[in-house]
Design a protein around this motif. Structure first.
Motif, PDB file in Angstrom:
ATOM      1  N   HIS A   1     -24.622  79.107 -41.497  1.00 42.14           N
ATOM      2  CA  HIS A   1     -23.511  78.185 -41.724  1.00 42.14           C
ATOM      3  C   HIS A   1     -23.225  77.971 -43.207  1.00 42.14           C
ATOM      4  O   HIS A   1     -22.181  77.418 -43.559  1.00 42.14           O
ATOM      5  CB  HIS A   1     -23.797  76.834 -41.074  1.00 42.14           C
ATOM      6  N   GLN A   2     -24.138  78.398 -44.082  1.00 44.47           N
ATOM      7  CA  GLN A   2     -23.937  78.172 -45.513  1.00 44.47           C
ATOM      8  C   GLN A   2     -22.618  78.779 -45.997  1.00 44.47           C
ATOM      9  O   GLN A   2     -21.937  78.193 -46.837  1.00 44.47           O
ATOM     10  CB  GLN A   2     -25.111  78.716 -46.326  1.00 44.47           C
ATOM     11  N   ALA A   3     -22.239  79.916 -45.468  1.00 40.72           N
ATOM     12  CA  ALA A   3     -20.966  80.527 -45.875  1.00 40.72           C
ATOM     13  C   ALA A   3     -19.787  79.635 -45.497  1.00 40.72           C
ATOM     14  O   ALA A   3     -18.817  79.518 -46.251  1.00 40.72           O
ATOM     15  CB  ALA A   3     -20.816  81.910 -45.246  1.00 40.72           C
ATOM     16  N   LEU A   4     -19.866  78.975 -44.353  1.00 42.33           N
ATOM     17  CA  LEU A   4     -18.804  78.052 -43.939  1.00 42.33           C
ATOM     18  C   LEU A   4     -18.786  76.820 -44.846  1.00 42.33           C
ATOM     19  O   LEU A   4     -17.717  76.343 -45.236  1.00 42.33           O
ATOM     20  CB  LEU A   4     -19.002  77.637 -42.478  1.00 42.33           C
ATOM     21  N   VAL A   5     -19.966  76.310 -45.176  1.00 40.57           N
ATOM     22  CA  VAL A   5     -20.065  75.181 -46.098  1.00 40.57           C
ATOM     23  C   VAL A   5     -19.461  75.573 -47.447  1.00 40.57           C
ATOM     24  O   VAL A   5     -18.642  74.846 -48.025  1.00 40.57           O
ATOM     25  CB  VAL A   5     -21.531  74.721 -46.258  1.00 40.57           C
ATOM     26  N   ASP A   6     -19.839  76.739 -47.943  1.00 39.36           N
ATOM     27  CA  ASP A   6     -19.350  77.206 -49.243  1.00 39.36           C
ATOM     28  C   ASP A   6     -17.831  77.360 -49.262  1.00 39.36           C
ATOM     29  O   ASP A   6     -17.204  77.189 -50.313  1.00 39.36           O
ATOM     30  CB  ASP A   6     -20.008  78.528 -49.624  1.00 39.36           C
ATOM     31  N   SER A   7     -17.235  77.656 -48.111  1.00 39.81           N
ATOM     32  CA  SER A   7     -15.779  77.811 -48.073  1.00 39.81           C
ATOM     33  C   SER A   7     -15.068  76.491 -48.380  1.00 39.81           C
ATOM     34  O   SER A   7     -13.935  76.490 -48.855  1.00 39.81           O
ATOM     35  CB  SER A   7     -15.326  78.360 -46.710  1.00 39.81           C
ATOM     36  N   TRP A   8     -15.744  75.372 -48.137  1.00 39.77           N
ATOM     37  CA  TRP A   8     -15.177  74.051 -48.412  1.00 39.77           C
ATOM     38  C   TRP A   8     -15.471  73.555 -49.828  1.00 39.77           C
ATOM     39  O   TRP A   8     -14.693  72.780 -50.397  1.00 39.77           O
ATOM     40  CB  TRP A   8     -15.752  73.017 -47.434  1.00 39.77           C
ATOM     41  N   THR A   9     -16.604  73.933 -50.395  1.00 38.42           N
ATOM     42  CA  THR A   9     -17.077  73.253 -51.602  1.00 38.42           C
ATOM     43  C   THR A   9     -16.154  73.418 -52.804  1.00 38.42           C
ATOM     44  O   THR A   9     -15.929  72.452 -53.536  1.00 38.42           O
ATOM     45  CB  THR A   9     -18.514  73.661 -51.960  1.00 38.42           C
ATOM     46  N   GLY A  10     -15.601  74.594 -53.023  1.00 40.25           N
ATOM     47  CA  GLY A  10     -14.698  74.787 -54.162  1.00 40.25           C
ATOM     48  C   GLY A  10     -13.438  73.942 -54.051  1.00 40.25           C
ATOM     49  O   GLY A  10     -13.117  73.162 -54.958  1.00 40.25           O
ATOM     50  N   PRO A  11     -12.697  74.066 -52.937  1.00 37.47           N
ATOM     51  CA  PRO A  11     -11.495  73.251 -52.782  1.00 37.47           C
ATOM     52  C   PRO A  11     -11.793  71.743 -52.829  1.00 37.47           C
ATOM     53  O   PRO A  11     -11.035  70.977 -53.422  1.00 37.47           O
ATOM     54  CB  PRO A  11     -10.945  73.659 -51.414  1.00 37.47           C
ATOM     55  N   LEU A  12     -12.905  71.325 -52.233  1.00 37.33           N
ATOM     56  CA  LEU A  12     -13.238  69.897 -52.247  1.00 37.33           C
ATOM     57  C   LEU A  12     -13.585  69.413 -53.645  1.00 37.33           C
ATOM     58  O   LEU A  12     -13.200  68.306 -54.046  1.00 37.33           O
ATOM     59  CB  LEU A  12     -14.400  69.609 -51.295  1.00 37.33           C
ATOM     60  N   ALA A  13     -14.319  70.223 -54.393  1.00 34.48           N
ATOM     61  CA  ALA A  13     -14.680  69.833 -55.760  1.00 34.48           C
ATOM     62  C   ALA A  13     -13.421  69.607 -56.590  1.00 34.48           C
ATOM     63  O   ALA A  13     -13.342  68.634 -57.354  1.00 34.48           O
ATOM     64  CB  ALA A  13     -15.569  70.894 -56.399  1.00 34.48           C
ATOM     65  N   ASN A  14     -12.434  70.469 -56.432  1.00 30.47           N
ATOM     66  CA  ASN A  14     -11.173  70.293 -57.149  1.00 30.47           C
ATOM     67  C   ASN A  14     -10.436  69.042 -56.681  1.00 30.47           C
ATOM     68  O   ASN A  14      -9.860  68.313 -57.486  1.00 30.47           O
ATOM     69  CB  ASN A  14     -10.275  71.521 -56.973  1.00 30.47           C
ATOM     70  N   LEU A  15     -10.460  68.785 -55.383  1.00 28.77           N
ATOM     71  CA  LEU A  15      -9.760  67.633 -54.817  1.00 28.77           C
ATOM     72  C   LEU A  15     -10.308  66.312 -55.338  1.00 28.77           C
ATOM     73  O   LEU A  15      -9.558  65.378 -55.601  1.00 28.77           O
ATOM     74  CB  LEU A  15      -9.852  67.673 -53.282  1.00 28.77           C
ATOM     75  N   VAL A  16     -11.629  66.227 -55.497  1.00 28.40           N
ATOM     76  CA  VAL A  16     -12.250  64.943 -55.867  1.00 28.40           C
ATOM     77  C   VAL A  16     -12.725  64.900 -57.318  1.00 28.40           C
ATOM     78  O   VAL A  16     -13.375  63.942 -57.726  1.00 28.40           O
ATOM     79  CB  VAL A  16     -13.414  64.585 -54.913  1.00 28.40           C
ATOM     80  N   ALA A  17     -12.360  65.892 -58.105  1.00 27.46           N
ATOM     81  CA  ALA A  17     -12.876  66.004 -59.479  1.00 27.46           C
ATOM     82  C   ALA A  17     -12.667  64.741 -60.310  1.00 27.46           C
ATOM     83  O   ALA A  17     -13.533  64.359 -61.092  1.00 27.46           O
ATOM     84  CB  ALA A  17     -12.245  67.201 -60.182  1.00 27.46           C
ATOM     85  N   ASP A  18     -11.553  64.076 -60.155  1.00 24.07           N
ATOM     86  CA  ASP A  18     -11.251  62.895 -60.967  1.00 24.07           C
ATOM     87  C   ASP A  18     -11.465  61.590 -60.207  1.00 24.07           C
ATOM     88  O   ASP A  18     -10.963  60.542 -60.623  1.00 24.07           O
ATOM     89  CB  ASP A  18      -9.795  62.969 -61.472  1.00 24.07           C
ATOM     90  N   ARG A  19     -12.218  61.640 -59.135  1.00 24.23           N
ATOM     91  CA  ARG A  19     -12.414  60.438 -58.316  1.00 24.23           C
ATOM     92  C   ARG A  19     -13.871  59.996 -58.379  1.00 24.23           C
ATOM     93  O   ARG A  19     -14.772  60.791 -58.174  1.00 24.23           O
ATOM     94  CB  ARG A  19     -12.032  60.736 -56.872  1.00 24.23           C
ATOM     95  N   SER A  20     -14.072  58.722 -58.630  1.00 20.72           N
ATOM     96  CA  SER A  20     -15.435  58.179 -58.653  1.00 20.72           C
ATOM     97  C   SER A  20     -15.790  57.517 -57.322  1.00 20.72           C
ATOM     98  O   SER A  20     -16.928  57.098 -57.129  1.00 20.72           O
ATOM     99  CB  SER A  20     -15.590  57.176 -59.789  1.00 20.72           C
ATOM    100  N   ASP A  21     -14.837  57.431 -56.402  1.00 20.27           N
ATOM    101  CA  ASP A  21     -15.059  56.751 -55.127  1.00 20.27           C
ATOM    102  C   ASP A  21     -15.378  57.713 -53.983  1.00 20.27           C
ATOM    103  O   ASP A  21     -15.651  57.276 -52.874  1.00 20.27           O
ATOM    104  CB  ASP A  21     -13.836  55.907 -54.759  1.00 20.27           C
ATOM    105  N   VAL A  22     -15.349  59.017 -54.256  1.00 18.28           N
ATOM    106  CA  VAL A  22     -15.591  60.014 -53.210  1.00 18.28           C
ATOM    107  C   VAL A  22     -16.741  60.920 -53.630  1.00 18.28           C
ATOM    108  O   VAL A  22     -16.749  61.447 -54.740  1.00 18.28           O
ATOM    109  CB  VAL A  22     -14.326  60.870 -52.954  1.00 18.28           C
ATOM    110  N   TYR A  23     -17.709  61.080 -52.739  1.00 19.02           N
ATOM    111  CA  TYR A  23     -18.848  61.971 -52.970  1.00 19.02           C
ATOM    112  C   TYR A  23     -18.867  63.037 -51.883  1.00 19.02           C
ATOM    113  O   TYR A  23     -18.434  62.794 -50.756  1.00 19.02           O
ATOM    114  CB  TYR A  23     -20.169  61.196 -52.935  1.00 19.02           C
ATOM    115  N   ILE A  24     -19.377  64.200 -52.231  1.00 19.88           N
ATOM    116  CA  ILE A  24     -19.508  65.312 -51.300  1.00 19.88           C
ATOM    117  C   ILE A  24     -20.993  65.571 -51.063  1.00 19.88           C
ATOM    118  O   ILE A  24     -21.778  65.610 -52.013  1.00 19.88           O
ATOM    119  CB  ILE A  24     -18.858  66.593 -51.871  1.00 19.88           C
ATOM    120  N   TYR A  25     -21.363  65.742 -49.801  1.00 19.92           N
ATOM    121  CA  TYR A  25     -22.749  66.045 -49.446  1.00 19.92           C
ATOM    122  C   TYR A  25     -22.790  67.218 -48.472  1.00 19.92           C
ATOM    123  O   TYR A  25     -21.955  67.319 -47.578  1.00 19.92           O
ATOM    124  CB  TYR A  25     -23.415  64.858 -48.749  1.00 19.92           C
TER     125      TYR A  25
END
Length: 147
Positions: free
Chosen positions: A36-60
């Motif tokens: 499943h790591q490949a599926l997780v990795d498919s989200w991490t780049g787009p999500l990191a960009n989405l929340v880059a300037d937000r202090s109220d959202v964390y990704i786990y």
């Protein structure tokens, strides 16, 4: 509601979820199998960009694994730790050893064939839930939930 579970990140910090989640809104990438790591990795780049300037959202990343003995946990955790050079990624990866069937039942997860991305508050409210790897439609829905 997201069930109360205990886990430890790959930097050995203990968590009681969802109350120890650090964001007002938390994106959880729930995975059940090594591939499943490949599926997780498919989200991490787009999500990191989405929340880059937000202090109220964390990704786990949340690998949910069956309960096993401490020696087995040691080998699995150290293997994951060794395979992830980034401290930031190790900090956001919380391994949970639990009764998989009970966890799935509480979240109405039908099987362990794919990942379940979701947005969860510290109080356990599930604000959004997706299924499988990244796709634009789910990403847009998630973005709307984050506001």
């Amino acid at each position: 509601m997201f069930p109360t579970i205990q886990g430890e990140n790959l930097e050995k910090r203990k968590f009681v979820l969802p109350s120890d989640l650090e964001g007002e809104k938390n994106i959880l990438l729930v995975a059940f199998q090594r591939w499943h790591q490949a599926l997780v990795d498919s989200w991490t780049g787009p999500l990191a960009n989405l929340v880059a300037d937000r202090s109220d959202v964390y990704i786990y990343e949340l690998p949910i694994l069956p309960q096993i003995n401490p020696i087995g946990r040691f080998f699995i955790d150290n293997g994951m730790r060794a395979g992830i050079p980034s401290r930031k990624v190790r900090e956001m990866t919380i391994t949970v050893y639990t009764d998989l069937d009970d966890f799935a039942r509480k979240l109405n997860i039908e099987n362990f064939d794919t990942i379940v991305p979701m947005v969860v508050t510290r109080e356990g409210e599930i604000l959004w839930r997706g299924l499988a790897g990244y796709d634009e439609q789910q990403f847009n829905q998630l973005g709307q939930v984050l506001g």
